[in-house]
Write an enzyme that holds these catalytic residues in place. Structure first.
Site: not given
Ligand code: BES
Ligand code: ZN
Ligand code: ZN
Length: 476
Positions: A252, A326
């Site tokens: 990230k 997931r």
């Molecule tokens: N924990 C995150 C979800 C999340 C992202 C919560 C941003 C709050 C703010 C999750 O594990 C994640 O990173 N999801 C990705 C999925 C994508 C790679 C398909 C997302 O939502 O960016």
């Molecule tokens: Zn994630």
């Protein structure tokens, strides 16, 4: 009410209604307070009132005043008084709004509002606490309602405190430890599966995520069984327990990454719900499953392109290691089904996309079963937690096609919250299941008058309400 001894007595005043008591009459007349929602006016030495202070608290229009408004009003009032170092607070309920639901909501609001995530602030001089909160109402016996409100709100604060723990101090196995001690305190059965056990069970999706971290994973299982009566339903509560989500190899951006300690909020909510359920003793069997991992880009981390085999036997191509929630939930859902759960509800900070879709106001709710969807929506409504039903049609499954495995772990650019839910649906199979995406609602970015910035503790109240209300509607 006038005789109640306290540091402050909270008195709701309604818009367009003339409250003559507690010194409010003249102030309403003078326009100093109009009764608009969350307006506050602190008075000292009000004639004929034993409490040291009176806090007039705007409640809005009387017809629109519901338990959700009551919760906010009590929270805002308590936070205001707490900032003034008031330690003993009483709240007067007017006869029109003094039912059990209002009394519970007032207590919940007070306890939730009082909570401050300041555990790691060392200047004790700054810390103030409220020691006593009393609900004052004429008539009805509200003892049980007050107790219920206290249990639920304390459970919610328990979840909030866990979520607020930083990831260096709350590792996956520290979550397991917290679960164990909570379970033993409230007489629940607790079991923790380690990576060896996961290996034996074939939990390749969960283990794949864990590989990138030096911290070993843990699958927490907590069981509640009703003492008597045959409960034919068995509710499984599955919560995402990622103690930190760096994204893994699909790392990230640095900006805001510190918030990703909240990625175990779903798991914390399940622990909070079990804590309340243990005390309130609903007539249904409930088991919580919390897969706990840290998503890190260590040298043994899984890579984009890796293919893992989930416990269900399905193969998954990991396109993006940041879609880790997931993956761990897939195996937890399969395990919950194998453990005999007849209904499943999961909660997870699963996608940024749900925040795009619903903002920070509503939990995204997905279901493969109309009956369970209605049950959860009903529970959410009466618990005062906002949730919005989202689509989950089979056609979305095409988004998850993989060239080399049964499915991919991401579904492309559009409908991200839906494709994530669709992925989970593959593992809920034919078990009635609801998925709650709480990425937008588990954390408050700026404090509100009635709630501190940080973890919100959603959806603890809904889950408790769901279990408590289950026996009332056995037809579903
Ligand atoms: N924990 C995150 C979800 C999340 C992202 C919560 C941003 C709050 C703010 C999750 O594990 C994640 O990173 N999801 C990705 C999925 C994508 C790679 C398909 C997302 O939502 O960016
Ligand atoms: Zn994630
Ligand atoms: Zn995550």
């Amino acid at each position: 009410m006038e005789q109640v001894e306290a540091g402050a007595l909270i008195v709701p005043v309604f818009e367009g209604r003339k409250e003559e008591r507690f010194g409010a009459g003249d102030l309403l007349e003078a326009g100093e307070i109009a009764g608009k929602p969350l307006e506050l006016l602190l008075l000292h030495h009000v004639a004929g009132v034993a409490a040291t202070r009176v806090l007039l608290a705007g409640a809005g229009k009387a017809e629109k005043f519901d338990p959700a408004e009551m919760r906010k009003l009590a929270g805002a009032a308590v936070r205001h008084l707490k900032s003034k170092a008031v330690k003993s607070i009483a709240m007067a309920l007017d006869p029109e709004h003094a039912s059990a639901d209002f009394a519970s909501a007032a207590v919940e609001g007070a306890i939730l509002g009082e909570y401050e995530p300041d555990r790691y602030k060392t200047d004790d001089g700054e810390k103030k606490s409220v020691d006593r909160f009393t609900v004052v109402a004429a008539g009805e016996d509200l003892e049980d309602a007050v107790t219920r409100g206290r249990i639920v709100a304390e459970a919610q604060n328990f979840a909030r405190a866990l979520v607020n723990e930083p990831a260096n101090l709350l590792t996956p196995n520290k979550v397991a430890e917290a679960a164990r001690s909570m379970a033993s305190e409230y007489g629940l059965e607790c079991q923790v599966l380690d990576s060896e056990r996961m290996e034996l069970l074939g939990m390749g999706a969960l283990l794949g995520v864990a590989r990138g971290s030096a911290e070993p994973p843990a699958l927490v299982v907590i069981r509640y069984r009703p003492r008597e009566g045959k409960s034919t339903s068995h509710l499984g509560l599955v919560g995402k327990g990622v103690t930190f989500d760096s994204g893994g190899i699909s790392i990230k951006p640095a900006d805001g990454m510190e918030k990703m300690k909240y990625d175990m909020a779903g798991g914390a909510a399940m622990l909070g719900a079990m804590r309340a359920i243990a005390q309130l003793k609903p007539a249904i069997a409930v088991t919580a499953f919390i897969p706990c991992v840290e998503n890190m880009p260590g040298s043994r981390a899984q890579r984009p392109g890796d293919i893992v085999t989930a416990m269900s036997g399905k193969t998954i191509e990991v396109i993006n290691t940041d879609a880790e929630g997931r993956l761990i939930l897939a195996d937890a859902l399969t395990y919950a089904r194998k453990q005999g759960c007849t209904h499943l509800v999961d909660a997870a900070t699963l996608t940024g996309a749900v925040v795009v879709a619903l903002g920070h106001l509503n939990v995204g709710l997905f279901a493969n079963d109309d009956g369970l969807r209605e049950r959860v929506l009903g529970a959410a409504k009466s618990a005062g937690e906002r949730m919005w039903p989202m689509p989950l049609e089979d056609d979305y499954k095409d988004y998850l096609k993989s060239a080399f495995a049964d499915l991919a772990n991401v579904g492309g650019r559009w409908g991200g919250a839906i494709t994530a839910a669709m992925f989970l649906k593959e593992f809920a199979e034919d078990t009635p299941w609801v998925h709650l995406d709480i990425a937008g609602t588990a954390w408050l970015d700026e404090s509100k008058p009635f709630l501190a910035k940080g973890p919100t503790g959603l959806p603890v109240r809904t889950l408790v309400q769901l279990a408590m209300g289950w026996a009332d509607r056995p037809e579903l």
